[in-house]
Design a protein around this motif. Structure first.
Motif, PDB file in Angstrom:
ATOM      1  N   VAL A  63     -11.130  -2.250  45.129  1.00  0.00           N
ATOM      2  CA  VAL A  63     -11.802  -1.227  45.937  1.00  0.00           C
ATOM      3  C   VAL A  63     -12.944  -1.859  46.739  1.00  0.00           C
ATOM      4  CG1 VAL A  63     -13.137   0.903  45.863  1.00  0.00           C
ATOM      5  CG2 VAL A  63     -11.144   0.633  44.376  1.00  0.00           C
ATOM      6  N   GLU A  64     -13.715  -2.727  46.096  1.00  0.00           N
ATOM      7  CA  GLU A  64     -14.833  -3.376  46.798  1.00  0.00           C
ATOM      8  C   GLU A  64     -14.348  -4.166  48.009  1.00  0.00           C
ATOM      9  OE1 GLU A  64     -18.579  -6.437  45.948  1.00  0.00           O
ATOM     10  OE2 GLU A  64     -17.191  -5.921  44.336  1.00  0.00           O
ATOM     11  N   GLU A  65     -13.203  -4.816  47.862  1.00  0.00           N
ATOM     12  CA  GLU A  65     -12.672  -5.648  48.955  1.00  0.00           C
ATOM     13  C   GLU A  65     -12.072  -4.821  50.082  1.00  0.00           C
ATOM     14  OE1 GLU A  65      -9.823  -8.179  47.102  1.00  0.00           O
ATOM     15  OE2 GLU A  65     -11.312  -9.229  45.886  1.00  0.00           O
ATOM     16  N   THR A  66     -11.575  -3.642  49.769  1.00  0.00           N
ATOM     17  CA  THR A  66     -10.755  -2.917  50.752  1.00  0.00           C
ATOM     18  C   THR A  66     -11.408  -1.670  51.329  1.00  0.00           C
ATOM     19  OG1 THR A  66      -9.635  -1.724  48.954  1.00  0.00           O
ATOM     20  CG2 THR A  66      -8.589  -3.744  49.763  1.00  0.00           C
ATOM     21  N   ILE A  67     -12.443  -1.145  50.681  1.00  0.00           N
ATOM     22  CA  ILE A  67     -12.999   0.122  51.169  1.00  0.00           C
ATOM     23  C   ILE A  67     -14.098  -0.137  52.198  1.00  0.00           C
ATOM     24  CG2 ILE A  67     -14.858   0.408  49.454  1.00  0.00           C
ATOM     25  CD1 ILE A  67     -13.951   3.387  49.282  1.00  0.00           C
ATOM     26  N   ASP A  68     -14.117   0.685  53.211  1.00  0.00           N
ATOM     27  CA  ASP A  68     -15.235   0.695  54.156  1.00  0.00           C
ATOM     28  C   ASP A  68     -16.406   1.388  53.455  1.00  0.00           C
ATOM     29  OD1 ASP A  68     -17.100   1.333  56.116  1.00  0.00           O
ATOM     30  OD2 ASP A  68     -15.588   1.737  57.651  1.00  0.00           O
ATOM     31  N   PRO A  69     -17.552   0.705  53.307  1.00  0.00           N
ATOM     32  CA  PRO A  69     -18.676   1.309  52.573  1.00  0.00           C
ATOM     33  C   PRO A  69     -19.065   2.694  53.078  1.00  0.00           C
ATOM     34  CG  PRO A  69     -19.118  -0.997  53.005  1.00  0.00           C
ATOM     35  CD  PRO A  69     -17.855  -0.660  53.750  1.00  0.00           C
ATOM     36  N   GLU A  70     -18.801   2.978  54.351  1.00  0.00           N
ATOM     37  CA  GLU A  70     -19.112   4.312  54.887  1.00  0.00           C
ATOM     38  C   GLU A  70     -18.346   5.410  54.154  1.00  0.00           C
ATOM     39  OE1 GLU A  70     -18.697   5.102  59.005  1.00  0.00           O
ATOM     40  OE2 GLU A  70     -20.837   4.802  59.326  1.00  0.00           O
ATOM     41  N   LEU A  71     -17.154   5.051  53.633  1.00  0.00           N
ATOM     42  CA  LEU A  71     -16.332   6.051  52.957  1.00  0.00           C
ATOM     43  C   LEU A  71     -16.935   6.496  51.634  1.00  0.00           C
ATOM     44  CD1 LEU A  71     -12.708   4.720  53.615  1.00  0.00           C
ATOM     45  CD2 LEU A  71     -14.097   6.279  54.996  1.00  0.00           C
ATOM     46  N   LEU A  72     -17.948   5.777  51.160  1.00  0.00           N
ATOM     47  CA  LEU A  72     -18.609   6.158  49.917  1.00  0.00           C
ATOM     48  C   LEU A  72     -19.723   7.177  50.146  1.00  0.00           C
ATOM     49  CD1 LEU A  72     -18.776   2.621  48.276  1.00  0.00           C
ATOM     50  CD2 LEU A  72     -17.062   4.409  47.935  1.00  0.00           C
ATOM     51  N   ILE A  73     -19.896   7.579  51.394  1.00  0.00           N
ATOM     52  CA  ILE A  73     -20.843   8.645  51.739  1.00  0.00           C
ATOM     53  C   ILE A  73     -20.022   9.857  52.169  1.00  0.00           C
ATOM     54  CG2 ILE A  73     -22.772   9.330  53.211  1.00  0.00           C
ATOM     55  CD1 ILE A  73     -23.268   6.314  53.695  1.00  0.00           C
ATOM     56  N   PRO A  74     -20.198  11.004  51.513  1.00  0.00           N
ATOM     57  CA  PRO A  74     -19.393  12.184  51.894  1.00  0.00           C
ATOM     58  C   PRO A  74     -19.552  12.503  53.371  1.00  0.00           C
ATOM     59  CG  PRO A  74     -20.644  12.608  49.893  1.00  0.00           C
ATOM     60  CD  PRO A  74     -21.133  11.308  50.421  1.00  0.00           C
ATOM     61  N   LYS A 108     -20.182  -0.179  41.035  1.00  0.00           N
ATOM     62  CA  LYS A 108     -20.802   0.120  42.315  1.00  0.00           C
ATOM     63  C   LYS A 108     -19.860   0.863  43.249  1.00  0.00           C
ATOM     64  CE  LYS A 108     -23.164  -2.128  46.193  1.00  0.00           C
ATOM     65  NZ  LYS A 108     -23.531  -3.422  46.808  1.00  0.00           N
ATOM     66  N   PHE A 109     -18.597   0.458  43.241  1.00  0.00           N
ATOM     67  CA  PHE A 109     -17.642   1.017  44.196  1.00  0.00           C
ATOM     68  C   PHE A 109     -16.666   2.008  43.561  1.00  0.00           C
ATOM     69  CE2 PHE A 109     -19.230  -2.738  46.231  1.00  0.00           C
ATOM     70  CZ  PHE A 109     -19.269  -2.409  47.573  1.00  0.00           C
ATOM     71  N   THR A 110     -16.618   2.064  42.246  1.00  0.00           N
ATOM     72  CA  THR A 110     -15.686   2.964  41.560  1.00  0.00           C
ATOM     73  C   THR A 110     -16.397   3.667  40.415  1.00  0.00           C
ATOM     74  OG1 THR A 110     -14.924   1.336  39.932  1.00  0.00           O
ATOM     75  CG2 THR A 110     -13.778   1.388  42.054  1.00  0.00           C
ATOM     76  N   THR A 111     -15.772   4.753  39.971  1.00  0.00           N
ATOM     77  CA  THR A 111     -16.193   5.420  38.743  1.00  0.00           C
ATOM     78  C   THR A 111     -15.007   5.388  37.792  1.00  0.00           C
ATOM     79  OG1 THR A 111     -17.704   6.898  39.915  1.00  0.00           O
ATOM     80  CG2 THR A 111     -16.979   7.593  37.732  1.00  0.00           C
ATOM     81  N   VAL A 112     -15.163   4.716  36.655  1.00  0.00           N
ATOM     82  CA  VAL A 112     -14.098   4.629  35.655  1.00  0.00           C
ATOM     83  C   VAL A 112     -14.699   4.969  34.290  1.00  0.00           C
ATOM     84  CG1 VAL A 112     -12.327   3.193  34.584  1.00  0.00           C
ATOM     85  CG2 VAL A 112     -12.940   2.818  36.982  1.00  0.00           C
TER      86      VAL A 112
END
Length: 565
Positions: free
Chosen positions: A437-448, A344-348
């Motif tokens: 990444v899920e714990e530390t990223i602001d979900p807004e950053l996943l929108i360009p 959900k939060f990363t691409t691996v």
């Protein structure tokens, strides 16, 4: 996309800079946004000077580095100039080796094999130095974490000088000198130099000992500007000076290797963007597909005919790189679609036969599609290797550091990194990376995000306004090309998709009583329903020139369009 209109800066500061420079409020706003609030700051910004470069001896250990190199020259020692296989590393090796060879012959170069040795200082490179009687290694764009490797060299009585710009670990290698502006105990005034930039400071310091001034070193700045562009470091402060004068060298009197690379480019003046998309990929292709030595041979060759032969070989490698990039990106996209619900939060992604030389490019391509912190893995010997790329404002290096228990080795920057791990650690690492990444990223950053400098009217766009914007160049991180927004635009009715695959959008837009402008949106054909419905829309764009049939006109380079809310 998220539209982020920057807050208007302090109106008093805007008025002051507008008055002292005699520019309009929009230009003054752009300047204050960039921290330029006085006449002197504006003068330094618009008229960078080589006199603005800092004293190289302000860098920690620079005196030790110069003393050791001068000792090697006095004693007739063999010197090995060692560097990474990417653009920053190969330009740095080319710069330092060609400078030293201009007055001292016993200088060899070494670029590690990306596939046999991997990133950074290698035992094979140290053994090469030992076998060839080299008692001093100058490592460029690598080495800051090579504690064991430097210890290995010390056992063989080989000294090290490290010139790096990556973040140090808790302990520094036991080298004669460690030049890195990111050292906590280094008070050098500017810490955003690239590896080649640190190499330039070294030759600048050596030049002081030889009664050279900065003008004697200008011919080397084409290499520095190429590295600054390719390594995506901030084009602020000292980098801005180096990039500006380096571009002048590229456009007026480049070294034969660079001249050979760009001689078929039909542009009167190359910009930083041209360096990023024309010069850098070709230099990079050598290390990605075959060996970084090809790049060093090209960049240190002073016979134009020979340089053209090297450039032709590299052009072939670059064509191979493009084919691999396209193939692996398609395979990676298929893999993601098959497992879309897993991350959900990363691409691996991982496939053991993917070419190690292009996985970094593929990671960047995947971010264009899915906009997630991304890792692309392949098999490398008995381990797995990956390239990491990140989204704006998320530090992927810190995320990898939090997963260090599963890694054999890692290094890099906020937005790009490399790593290796044992194959059995892959599922554990992948799960931990996703959790971090899920714990530390602001979900807004996943929108360009499109970051907008100012809202303007189309009537504000004049040839004079554009000429002023051109003086903001060179553009890059810390000084991006200004992006504007305008409201209530309408297409003339002739908007259409263009391009071989019809993915781009061509419009002619007007705003009330404005004359209107041609506009092009690369990859924006999906927005045709918004732009061509007959209803007004808002647009985010930059301003550039379009040359057609010998005629030059201003056009809007669309970043995004949206319905009026």
């Amino acid at each position: 996309m998220r539209w982020n209109l920057k807050p208007k800066p302090d109106s008093h500061k805007v008025k002051h800079i507008s008055d002292v420079l005699g520019v309009d409020a929009v230009v003054a706003t752009l300047l204050v946004q960039r921290g330029i609030e006085t006449f002197e700051e504006a003068k330094s910004f618009f008229r960078p000077s080589l006199d603005d470069l800092h004293d190289p001896y302000l860098m920690k250990d620079m005196d030790k580095a110069v003393i050791r190199i001068e000792k090697a020259i006095t004693n007739g020692e063999n010197i090995l100039v060692f560097g990474d296989y990417d653009v920053d590393g190969t330009t740095a090796v080319s710069l330092v080796s060609s400078y030293l060879r201009s007055y001292y012959p016993n200088v060899a170069t070494y670029i590690p094999d990306r596939y046999k040795e991997g990133y950074g200082v290698s035992n094979a490179g140290i053994d090469f130095a030992d076998d060839n009687g080299c008692s001093l290694i100058i490592a460029l764009d690598c080495g800051i974490k090579s504690i064991d490797k430097v210890a290995y060299a010390n056992e063989k009585n080989i000294d090290f000088i490290i010139c790096d710009h990556h973040r140090p670990g808790d302990t520094l290698p036991d080298a004669v000198a460690v030049l890195d502006p990111k050292r906590e105990d280094c008070s050098y005034p500017y810490d955003e130099l690239c590896g080649c930039g640190v190499g330039f400071k070294l030759i600048q310091a050596l030049g002081v000992n030889r009664d050279q001034d900065i003008n004697d070193l200008i011919p080397y700045l084409d290499l520095v500007a190429t590295a600054i562009a390719a390594d995506i470091v901030p084009i602020t402060g000292e980098n801005r000076v180096l990039a500006k004068f380096g571009l002048e060298v590229i456009n007026t009197f480049p070294r034969p290797g660079i001249k050979a690379l760009v001689q078929n480019v039909k542009k009167p003046t190359l910009t930083i963007t041209d360096v990023v998309f024309i010069i850098a990929p070709r230099i990079n292709a050598a290390g990605r597909i075959k060996h970084g030595n090809y790049a060093v041979e090209l960049l240190t060759e002073f016979n134009l005919d020979q340089a053209e032969e090297f450039a032709s070989q590299i052009e072939g490698l670059n064509a191979d790189r493009k084919d691999l990039d396209k193939l692996i990106t398609a395979e990676a996209l298929q893999q993601i679609e098959r497992n879309r619900d897993q991350d959900k939060f990363t691409t691996v992604v991982y496939q053991e036969d993917w070419h190690k030389g292009v996985i970094g490019i593929v990671a960047s391509r995947l971010i264009e599609t899915y906009y997630r912190p991304t890792l692309v893995f392949t098999k490398s010997g008995d381990k797995l290797a990956a390239s990491a790329r990140s989204v704006k404002d998320f530090d992927v290096y810190n995320a990898l550091e939090a997963c260090a228990e599963h890694l054999e080795q890692f290094g890099g920057h906020m937005y790009a990194a490399g790593l290796t791990l044992l194959e059995e650690q892959y599922p554990l690492f992948r799960a931990k990376f996703e959790a971090v990444v899920e714990e530390t990223i602001d979900p807004e950053l996943l929108i360009p995000e499109v970051s907008i400098d100012a809202e303007i009217e189309l009537n504000d766009i004049t040839p004079k306004f554009h000429r002023l914007l051109q003086q903001f160049e060179p553009f890059g991180p810390g000084n991006m090309s200004p992006v504007f927004m305008s409201r209530n635009l309408k297409d003339s009715g002739f908007g259409k998709p263009i391009g071989a695959d019809a993915t781009h959008l061509r419009l002619f837009v007007k705003q009330e009583d404005s004359d209107g402008f041609a506009a092009i949106g690369f990859g924006l054909a999906s927005k045709m329903d918004v732009a061509c419905s007959g209803e007004p829309f808002d647009a985010a764009y930059s301003i550039d020139e379009n040359v057609w049939n010998g005629q030059t006109s201003l056009q809007l380079r669309l970043r995004d369009i949206k319905c009026i809310e």
